[in-house]
Design a protein around this motif. Sequence first.
Motif, PDB file in Angstrom:
ATOM      1  N   ALA A 162      35.953 -16.211  23.276  1.00 47.12           N
ATOM      2  CA  ALA A 162      35.256 -16.434  22.010  1.00 47.12           C
ATOM      3  C   ALA A 162      35.047 -15.128  21.241  1.00 47.12           C
ATOM      4  N   GLU A 163      34.744 -14.054  21.952  1.00 49.86           N
ATOM      5  CA  GLU A 163      34.444 -12.768  21.327  1.00 49.86           C
ATOM      6  C   GLU A 163      35.718 -11.987  21.015  1.00 49.86           C
ATOM      7  N   LEU A 164      35.749 -11.374  19.841  1.00 52.87           N
ATOM      8  CA  LEU A 164      36.890 -10.554  19.444  1.00 52.87           C
ATOM      9  C   LEU A 164      37.034  -9.350  20.360  1.00 52.87           C
ATOM     10  N   THR A 165      35.932  -8.742  20.758  1.00 53.12           N
ATOM     11  CA  THR A 165      36.012  -7.566  21.629  1.00 53.12           C
ATOM     12  C   THR A 165      36.652  -7.911  22.975  1.00 53.12           C
ATOM     13  N   GLU A 166      36.338  -9.084  23.503  1.00 52.02           N
ATOM     14  CA  GLU A 166      36.943  -9.514  24.765  1.00 52.02           C
ATOM     15  C   GLU A 166      38.435  -9.757  24.593  1.00 52.02           C
ATOM     16  N   LYS A 167      38.803 -10.345  23.469  1.00 52.78           N
ATOM     17  CA  LYS A 167      40.223 -10.579  23.193  1.00 52.78           C
ATOM     18  C   LYS A 167      40.982  -9.264  23.125  1.00 52.78           C
ATOM     19  N   VAL A 168      40.409  -8.289  22.452  1.00 52.76           N
ATOM     20  CA  VAL A 168      41.073  -6.989  22.305  1.00 52.76           C
ATOM     21  C   VAL A 168      41.161  -6.284  23.657  1.00 52.76           C
ATOM     22  N   LYS A 169      40.114  -6.394  24.482  1.00 52.45           N
ATOM     23  CA  LYS A 169      40.152  -5.774  25.816  1.00 52.45           C
ATOM     24  C   LYS A 169      41.269  -6.378  26.659  1.00 52.45           C
TER      25      LYS A 169
END
Length: 145
Positions: A64-71
């Motif tokens: 759900a989080e963009l930061t998690e997707k980028v990681k």
Amino acid sequence: MLLLIVALPAFAMVYLYQTSGKVDWGLPQLPEFFEWTLAGFTVMILVFHYVLFHRGIAAARGQAELTEKVKIYCQATRQRFWILFLVSLLATIGLLLSENPIFTLIFAVTMVFFSLGKPSPDRMTRLMRLKKEDRELLIEASRPE
């Protein structure tokens, strides 16, 4: 990029050594069975890297989080480049020991994956299928100040 800086000159030296025909380092010649086994193994690793990378990207889409997707994207990309580096080294060793041009082709395909795999905001948004607001945020964050 550092991995590419190491892989490319190593392969270039071996390639020039093989094509010159004048220098003899007295290296053992690989038996044909091992030569084709090494070629098949490197192609198998190339296919494996592609599948592994896209599975990682699919896992990022579920976050759900963009930061998690980028990681997750960064981790998958890092893993991808290490595998490509391994393939480039195997292709270099294969060419050195066998003089088979299939290893030149494998190395060339590896370089294509290196160049296409370079992370960019456009590539990230396309692969992770980001929503418009996430896409804009990612593009804004990647701009130099």
